[in-house]
Structure formats: C-alpha cells, structure tokens
Motif scaffolding. Structure first.
Motif, PDB file in Angstrom:
ATOM      1  N   ALA A 198     -13.975 -45.735  -7.865  1.00  0.00           N
ATOM      2  CA  ALA A 198     -15.114 -44.925  -7.421  1.00  0.00           C
ATOM      3  C   ALA A 198     -14.825 -44.144  -6.138  1.00  0.00           C
ATOM      4  O   ALA A 198     -15.729 -43.495  -5.597  1.00  0.00           O
ATOM      5  CB  ALA A 198     -16.342 -45.807  -7.218  1.00  0.00           C
ATOM      6  N   ILE A 219     -16.509 -40.716  -4.887  1.00  0.00           N
ATOM      7  CA  ILE A 219     -17.870 -40.560  -5.409  1.00  0.00           C
ATOM      8  C   ILE A 219     -18.857 -40.990  -4.322  1.00  0.00           C
ATOM      9  O   ILE A 219     -18.743 -42.086  -3.777  1.00  0.00           O
ATOM     10  CB  ILE A 219     -18.089 -41.407  -6.678  1.00  0.00           C
ATOM     11  CG1 ILE A 219     -17.159 -40.940  -7.799  1.00  0.00           C
ATOM     12  CG2 ILE A 219     -19.551 -41.332  -7.132  1.00  0.00           C
ATOM     13  CD1 ILE A 219     -17.202 -41.821  -9.041  1.00  0.00           C
ATOM     14  N   LEU A 247     -21.864 -42.619  -3.084  1.00  0.00           N
ATOM     15  CA  LEU A 247     -22.794 -43.605  -3.626  1.00  0.00           C
ATOM     16  C   LEU A 247     -24.205 -43.363  -3.093  1.00  0.00           C
ATOM     17  O   LEU A 247     -24.400 -43.064  -1.915  1.00  0.00           O
ATOM     18  CB  LEU A 247     -22.340 -45.022  -3.267  1.00  0.00           C
ATOM     19  CG  LEU A 247     -20.953 -45.443  -3.775  1.00  0.00           C
ATOM     20  CD1 LEU A 247     -20.687 -46.895  -3.424  1.00  0.00           C
ATOM     21  CD2 LEU A 247     -20.828 -45.237  -5.282  1.00  0.00           C
ATOM     22  N   ASN A 252     -13.813 -51.318  -9.111  1.00  0.00           N
ATOM     23  CA  ASN A 252     -14.795 -50.229  -9.091  1.00  0.00           C
ATOM     24  C   ASN A 252     -14.995 -49.659  -7.695  1.00  0.00           C
ATOM     25  O   ASN A 252     -14.728 -48.487  -7.454  1.00  0.00           O
ATOM     26  CB  ASN A 252     -16.135 -50.708  -9.656  1.00  0.00           C
ATOM     27  CG  ASN A 252     -17.190 -49.614  -9.668  1.00  0.00           C
ATOM     28  OD1 ASN A 252     -17.085 -48.647 -10.414  1.00  0.00           O
ATOM     29  ND2 ASN A 252     -18.198 -49.738  -8.828  1.00  0.00           N
ATOM     30  N   SER A 253     -15.480 -50.522  -6.775  1.00  0.00           N
ATOM     31  CA  SER A 253     -15.798 -49.997  -5.444  1.00  0.00           C
ATOM     32  C   SER A 253     -15.892 -51.108  -4.409  1.00  0.00           C
ATOM     33  O   SER A 253     -16.114 -52.275  -4.744  1.00  0.00           O
ATOM     34  CB  SER A 253     -17.138 -49.245  -5.482  1.00  0.00           C
ATOM     35  OG  SER A 253     -18.199 -50.151  -5.752  1.00  0.00           O
ATOM     36  N   GLU A 286     -13.991 -41.577 -12.415  1.00  0.00           N
ATOM     37  CA  GLU A 286     -13.271 -42.838 -12.232  1.00  0.00           C
ATOM     38  C   GLU A 286     -11.977 -42.848 -13.049  1.00  0.00           C
ATOM     39  O   GLU A 286     -10.928 -43.287 -12.565  1.00  0.00           O
ATOM     40  CB  GLU A 286     -14.166 -44.012 -12.627  1.00  0.00           C
ATOM     41  CG  GLU A 286     -15.346 -44.210 -11.689  1.00  0.00           C
ATOM     42  CD  GLU A 286     -15.890 -45.627 -11.725  1.00  0.00           C
ATOM     43  OE1 GLU A 286     -15.697 -46.361 -10.735  1.00  0.00           O
ATOM     44  OE2 GLU A 286     -16.502 -45.992 -12.744  1.00  0.00           O
ATOM     45  N   VAL A 303     -21.880 -46.615 -10.822  1.00  0.00           N
ATOM     46  CA  VAL A 303     -21.519 -45.242 -11.202  1.00  0.00           C
ATOM     47  C   VAL A 303     -20.979 -45.132 -12.630  1.00  0.00           C
ATOM     48  O   VAL A 303     -21.067 -44.068 -13.259  1.00  0.00           O
ATOM     49  CB  VAL A 303     -20.496 -44.637 -10.215  1.00  0.00           C
ATOM     50  CG1 VAL A 303     -21.117 -44.451  -8.849  1.00  0.00           C
ATOM     51  CG2 VAL A 303     -19.250 -45.507 -10.111  1.00  0.00           C
ATOM     52  N   TRP A 304     -20.412 -46.210 -13.172  1.00  0.00           N
ATOM     53  CA  TRP A 304     -19.792 -46.161 -14.500  1.00  0.00           C
ATOM     54  C   TRP A 304     -20.805 -45.901 -15.617  1.00  0.00           C
ATOM     55  O   TRP A 304     -20.426 -45.534 -16.720  1.00  0.00           O
ATOM     56  CB  TRP A 304     -19.029 -47.459 -14.784  1.00  0.00           C
ATOM     57  CG  TRP A 304     -19.904 -48.685 -14.846  1.00  0.00           C
ATOM     58  CD1 TRP A 304     -20.525 -49.191 -15.965  1.00  0.00           C
ATOM     59  CD2 TRP A 304     -20.261 -49.547 -13.765  1.00  0.00           C
ATOM     60  NE1 TRP A 304     -21.252 -50.317 -15.636  1.00  0.00           N
ATOM     61  CE2 TRP A 304     -21.103 -50.556 -14.288  1.00  0.00           C
ATOM     62  CE3 TRP A 304     -19.951 -49.575 -12.399  1.00  0.00           C
ATOM     63  CZ2 TRP A 304     -21.641 -51.587 -13.501  1.00  0.00           C
ATOM     64  CZ3 TRP A 304     -20.485 -50.589 -11.618  1.00  0.00           C
ATOM     65  CH2 TRP A 304     -21.314 -51.573 -12.156  1.00  0.00           C
ATOM     66  N   LEU A 345     -19.746 -39.411 -14.040  1.00  0.00           N
ATOM     67  CA  LEU A 345     -19.079 -40.154 -12.965  1.00  0.00           C
ATOM     68  C   LEU A 345     -17.998 -41.071 -13.534  1.00  0.00           C
ATOM     69  O   LEU A 345     -16.982 -41.323 -12.868  1.00  0.00           O
ATOM     70  CB  LEU A 345     -20.107 -40.954 -12.159  1.00  0.00           C
ATOM     71  CG  LEU A 345     -21.143 -40.122 -11.401  1.00  0.00           C
ATOM     72  CD1 LEU A 345     -22.093 -41.019 -10.619  1.00  0.00           C
ATOM     73  CD2 LEU A 345     -20.472 -39.118 -10.461  1.00  0.00           C
ATOM     74  N   TYR A 374     -27.948 -43.732 -11.498  1.00  0.00           N
ATOM     75  CA  TYR A 374     -27.077 -42.559 -11.691  1.00  0.00           C
ATOM     76  C   TYR A 374     -27.321 -41.939 -13.070  1.00  0.00           C
ATOM     77  O   TYR A 374     -27.369 -40.716 -13.203  1.00  0.00           O
ATOM     78  CB  TYR A 374     -25.609 -42.950 -11.545  1.00  0.00           C
ATOM     79  CG  TYR A 374     -25.242 -43.426 -10.164  1.00  0.00           C
ATOM     80  CD1 TYR A 374     -25.078 -42.519  -9.109  1.00  0.00           C
ATOM     81  CD2 TYR A 374     -25.077 -44.779  -9.898  1.00  0.00           C
ATOM     82  CE1 TYR A 374     -24.747 -42.960  -7.832  1.00  0.00           C
ATOM     83  CE2 TYR A 374     -24.749 -45.226  -8.628  1.00  0.00           C
ATOM     84  CZ  TYR A 374     -24.595 -44.316  -7.598  1.00  0.00           C
ATOM     85  OH  TYR A 374     -24.281 -44.756  -6.339  1.00  0.00           O
TER      86      TYR A 374
END
Length: 298
Positions: free
Chosen positions: A110, A113, A115, A85-86, A142, A132-133, A138, A199
């Motif tokens: 991510a 994006i 954050l 993810n990040s 991804e 974010v998912w 968003l 988010y």
C-alpha cells in the motif's frame, strides 16, 4: 592429436559447467512470503512460474490482531521477498530488525496510497483505514508496487513480471467495470459489520454505515446500536451485511430487531481453507460481494 583432444575436453567441460549453471539458475525459485490472502494472490499473479508464494497468516484467520511467532519470523528471514499490506494493518512489520533487508526485500504493497481516516461516527474515528485492497483501482496500485519491487530485485525477470502484472490488471479492470453498475444506485447506504468498505464505497458512490469500527473485533456502544436501529428504519434499509469469518452476532441481532434480511459482504481478510480448496479467490469473492450488494441497491 593429444592437444586437439585436450582442447575438446576443455570445451566440453566448459559447456557442461555453463549448462549446469543455467539449469541451477532455472531451478532456483524465488521464495515469497506474504501476510494474508489478497497479498498472496496479488504476489502470486505477478511472480507466476518464477517463484513459490506462501501465506503467513493461516487460512480463516484475519490480520488485524495477528502477531508472528519466532518460527514465522524465521520464515520471513529465509524468504527472498516479503509482502505485506501496510504499516497501519500489520504494525509489527515495521519492527523486523532481525530480518536482513539486504537479503529479504520488504514490500509494503500500500506504499504510496494515501490512507483515509476512519468514519467520524465509528468507534475508531481518526485512525487510518488499511482496507485498500477492497477497491479494485487501489488493488491495481498494490499489484503495481509488488511488480516494481520484484523487478528491482530480479531485473533479468522484469519483463515476465510486467507481463504477469498486465494480465492480472485486465482482470481488475473487468472487476472495476462490473462494479461501475453501483453508481446508478438509488439506495446508496450499506450497513456493514465493520468499517472495511470505505474505499469501495467512495470509489462507486456508496455510503458505508458500519456497525463496528476498522477492526472486526470492536464492539459498538449501546448508543451506537440505538442510533443504527433508527437509521435502518428511517432510511428503509432492507439488508444488513455480515461477515462469515468474524463474530456476526451484533449484525444478526440488529437485523432481527429491525426486521430486515442479511447477506454476506466479505472483507477478504481471511478465507477459510475449505473455500480455498473449492477454488475461491480474491476475484471470485469480489464478484460475490457485488452480487450481494445489488440486493440492497435499488
């Protein structure tokens, strides 16, 4: 005659080699390793029949405090593509020096994006929020990042990846359309077990009020709990959301002490194997989250 036979033999041999090469290439499946469930589903949607996607963090576990074992790092090293993810959530993914990046393509889903920082009134104010998912818009970004990375590594399969991405985009667009119903809410505050829904709240005009911070393991301070009790009564909150996959004792206690009901709001950080076996997916859980959100939005 002998010369003709020799030429035919060479031709048949050449055709056999070409056929073998095509068959071998077709049989070679792309090996994709992903960290936790949303990354698994997003990658699987894009890869489709072109590869095998596996999950690194076992079902039922969440990714916040996860650290890979030597065996799991070896699994990443043997993959063609690794998706996480990040750098904010899987911090360990920044230190994979033992992985050959020329062999294994590393994809931060991510990436690109921006954050957001944790809520000012949370236990981890100032930290970046990785969830974010949980925002379908968003999530689309991804999926697009994963598709782009796969197309770069396998340009011959780019058209297939793009078609798969568009197919999954339609499902995320439908999900977003359904969530738009929340924009007309009179009661916009949602009390969540931890600050995972910032988010989503921002996207649909809600206000997240989290009991704990960005990690589900964080414990709120006594003053934070006292403040929340007053807030629930003052705002006439009728529902407090808890998580099945994390310790929900504090959320349940707050609900009992304020006399309000509870419902599940799943951050989809780790789906139990039983649910996966029963057919639960990112999309189905997001649908259930929407159903439960409607119980408090009026």
């Amino acid at each position: 005659m002998k010369k003709a036979r020799s030429i035919l033999t060479c031709l048949f041999s050449l055709l056999a080699l070409v056929a073998f090469g095509v068959t071998s290439q077709a049989a070679e499946k792309i090996k994709v390793v992903t960290t936790f469930y949303p990354m698994y589903e997003f990658s699987k949607a894009v890869v489709g029949a072109e590869g095998h996607v596996s999950l690194l963090i076992k079902a039922g576990n969440e990714p916040h405090d996860y650290e890979p074992s030597a065996k799991e790092m070896a699994k990443i090293s043997q993959a063609d593509v690794f998706v996480y993810n990040s750098n904010q959530l899987e911090k360990w993914a920044q230190k994979m020096d033992q992985v050959d990046h020329t062999k294994t393509k590393i994809v931060e889903a991510a990436q690109g994006i921006k954050l957001a920082k944790g809520a000012k009134n949370s236990e981890d104010a100032g930290e970046l929020d990785p969830h974010v998912w949980l925002d379908p818009i968003l999530a689309k970004q991804e999926v697009a990042t994963i598709e782009k990375a796969l197309a770069e590594k396998y340009p011959a399969k780019a058209a297939t990846f793009k078609a798969n991405q568009k197919w999954y985009d339609q499902k995320l667009n439908q999900l977003n359309h359904e969530y738009q119903q929340l924009r007309g809410a009179k009661q916009r505050a949602i009390i969540t077990q931890h600050a995972a829904f910032g988010y989503l709240a921002k996207q649909y005009g809600l206000k997240q009020v989290a009991i704990a911070g960005l990690s589900p393991d964080q414990e709120p301070s006594p003053s934070r709990l006292a403040s929340l009790k007053k807030y629930v009564k003052r705002q006439r909150i009728k529902l407090i959301y808890f998580e099945e996959n994390a310790n929900s004792k504090v959320a349940q206690t707050l609900a009992t002490e304020t006399g309000v009901r509870t419902a599940v709001l799943d951050p989809i950080e780790g789906i139990p194997q039983k649910k996966i076996t029963q057919g639960a997916t990112y999309l189905s859980i997001m649908e259930q989250n929407l159903t439960n959100l409607k119980k408090t939005i009026h």
